[in-house]
Scaffold this motif. Structure first.
Motif, PDB file in Angstrom:
ATOM      1  N   GLN A  10      -8.680  65.875   4.595  1.00 46.18           N
ATOM      2  CA  GLN A  10      -7.811  65.583   3.460  1.00 46.18           C
ATOM      3  C   GLN A  10      -6.774  64.518   3.832  1.00 46.18           C
ATOM      4  O   GLN A  10      -6.480  63.615   3.032  1.00 46.18           O
ATOM      5  N   THR A  11      -6.239  64.628   5.049  1.00 44.69           N
ATOM      6  CA  THR A  11      -5.259  63.656   5.527  1.00 44.69           C
ATOM      7  C   THR A  11      -5.880  62.273   5.638  1.00 44.69           C
ATOM      8  O   THR A  11      -5.248  61.261   5.299  1.00 44.69           O
ATOM      9  N   GLN A  12      -7.127  62.231   6.106  1.00 43.67           N
ATOM     10  CA  GLN A  12      -7.835  60.963   6.250  1.00 43.67           C
ATOM     11  C   GLN A  12      -7.975  60.250   4.913  1.00 43.67           C
ATOM     12  O   GLN A  12      -7.704  59.048   4.796  1.00 43.67           O
ATOM     13  N   GLY A  19      -2.613  53.770   2.245  1.00 44.67           N
ATOM     14  CA  GLY A  19      -2.670  52.482   2.930  1.00 44.67           C
ATOM     15  C   GLY A  19      -3.187  51.382   2.023  1.00 44.67           C
ATOM     16  O   GLY A  19      -2.646  50.266   1.995  1.00 44.67           O
ATOM     17  N   LEU A  20      -4.246  51.685   1.261  1.00 37.74           N
ATOM     18  CA  LEU A  20      -4.811  50.710   0.328  1.00 37.74           C
ATOM     19  C   LEU A  20      -3.786  50.280  -0.713  1.00 37.74           C
ATOM     20  O   LEU A  20      -3.588  49.072  -0.944  1.00 37.74           O
ATOM     21  N   ILE A  21      -3.118  51.239  -1.324  1.00 35.53           N
ATOM     22  CA  ILE A  21      -2.158  50.934  -2.392  1.00 35.53           C
ATOM     23  C   ILE A  21      -0.963  50.137  -1.861  1.00 35.53           C
ATOM     24  O   ILE A  21      -0.576  49.119  -2.435  1.00 35.53           O
ATOM     25  N   GLU A 173     -10.323  58.643  13.692  1.00 31.01           N
ATOM     26  CA  GLU A 173     -10.725  57.829  12.549  1.00 31.01           C
ATOM     27  C   GLU A 173      -9.568  57.619  11.565  1.00 31.01           C
ATOM     28  O   GLU A 173      -9.458  56.553  10.957  1.00 31.01           O
ATOM     29  N   THR A 174      -8.723  58.614  11.420  1.00 33.36           N
ATOM     30  CA  THR A 174      -7.568  58.485  10.524  1.00 33.36           C
ATOM     31  C   THR A 174      -6.620  57.410  11.030  1.00 33.36           C
ATOM     32  O   THR A 174      -6.171  56.542  10.267  1.00 33.36           O
ATOM     33  N   ILE A 175      -6.309  57.459  12.329  1.00 30.29           N
ATOM     34  CA  ILE A 175      -5.410  56.467  12.928  1.00 30.29           C
ATOM     35  C   ILE A 175      -6.070  55.094  12.938  1.00 30.29           C
ATOM     36  O   ILE A 175      -5.462  54.083  12.566  1.00 30.29           O
ATOM     37  N   VAL A 180      -7.027  49.427  10.914  1.00 32.66           N
ATOM     38  CA  VAL A 180      -8.034  48.487  10.406  1.00 32.66           C
ATOM     39  C   VAL A 180      -7.616  47.938   9.043  1.00 32.66           C
ATOM     40  O   VAL A 180      -7.749  46.740   8.773  1.00 32.66           O
ATOM     41  N   GLN A 181      -7.108  48.801   8.166  1.00 36.94           N
ATOM     42  CA  GLN A 181      -6.593  48.319   6.883  1.00 36.94           C
ATOM     43  C   GLN A 181      -5.447  47.323   7.104  1.00 36.94           C
ATOM     44  O   GLN A 181      -5.389  46.272   6.460  1.00 36.94           O
TER      45      GLN A 181
END
Length: 278
Positions: A10-12, A19-21, A173-175, A180-181
């Motif tokens: 869920q955190t991911q 991050g996208l927004i 992967e979350t970090i 990457v974004q």
């Protein structure tokens, strides 16, 4: 343990959406290249095409691979198999196991990225990511489904060999995806800040070079999270001044290459100079 895995999943998702927004808003207010010249419509088309790939990939991973990764992780733990489990058996503390998991996964991502550039068959799929002439935060999600399937399948072996727990993989992967974004976004940091950050993580100035149209620059800066792998592997490169950098691939610059169908069939079309490197 399942509760922790659910929380990290869920955190991911939440971290990726936030991050996208946030980065889209910063790009809109202060773009570095200003690819869309204030055209919200064109930026929207670009976003939809890239996110169509990203969402397709996320669905495939969730349906076909997460349960397999969990099996591999549990099998390695129960059988004391894998580098980190062997080290844990001789006294590696829990924090060392997690730190080792993050470092080993990031090292694997460096090598996986590198071979995607060196092996022509893999490059056919990876070039979908590089063919974006308007690199922004959405490009972080623009990977061909074929590349994601190859990467996800190989990850089963990586989990077994390293002994990584699934929750550690999700944490990494979350970090990693947040970084990457960040380094794909159409933004730039003050030079001193970028220099300080890229001593540890990949920054926009560093990763923009990787998306250059000039192959010697394209074939550099393979790191995903930690930047020091490129220094160790002697693949680190900068471009100055950054504004003169040209992003994308000359061979895939048509309108077709910017549409969803064109992105999905790009690996199966000729036209890349590396197609002859067999």
């Amino acid at each position: 343990m399942q509760a922790l895995i659910n929380l990290l999943e869920q955190t991911q998702v939440l971290a990726a959406v936030i991050g996208l927004i946030v980065l889209l808003m910063i790009e809109q207010a202060h773009p570095f290249f200003d690819f869309f010249k204030g055209s919200v419509k064109e930026k929207g088309k670009h976003l939809l095409a890239n996110m169509a790939l990203g969402l397709t990939n996320a669905l495939i991973i969730s349906v076909f691979f997460v349960s397999t990764w969990l099996w591999a992780s549990n099998w390695a733990y129960e059988n004391g198999f894998g580098i980190l489990n062997w080290l844990a058996a001789v006294g590696l503390p829990a924090w060392g196991h997690t730190l080792g998991a993050v470092l080993l996964m990031d090292l694997w991502m460096y090598f996986w990225h590198l071979i995607n550039h060196k092996i022509p068959f893999l490059w056919r799929f990876h070039r979908v990511h590089h063919a974006d002439p308007n690199m922004d935060v959405t490009t972080a999600s623009r990977f061909h489904t074929g590349e994601i399937i190859f990467s996800s399948a190989l990850r089963i072996g990586v989990i077994l060999i390293t002994g990584i727990y699934l929750w550690e993989l999700l944490l990494y992967e979350t970090i990693m995806f947040a970084v990457v974004q960040f380094h794909h976004a159409d933004i730039a940091l003050p030079e001193k800040l970028d220099k300080a950050l890229r001593a540890i993580i990949v920054t926009p100035a560093m990763h923009k070079v990787h998306h250059s149209r000039w192959q010697p620059e394209t074939d550099s800066n393979y790191s995903s999270l930690f930047s020091f792998w490129d220094r160790i592997g002697k693949t680190f490169r900068l471009h100055n001044p950054l504004k003169t950098l040209r992003i994308g691939l000359d061979e895939f610059d048509s309108d077709k290459d910017r549409k969803i169908k064109g992105l999905f069939d790009m690996p199966f079309r000729e036209g890349d100079k590396r197609d002859n490197d067999k």
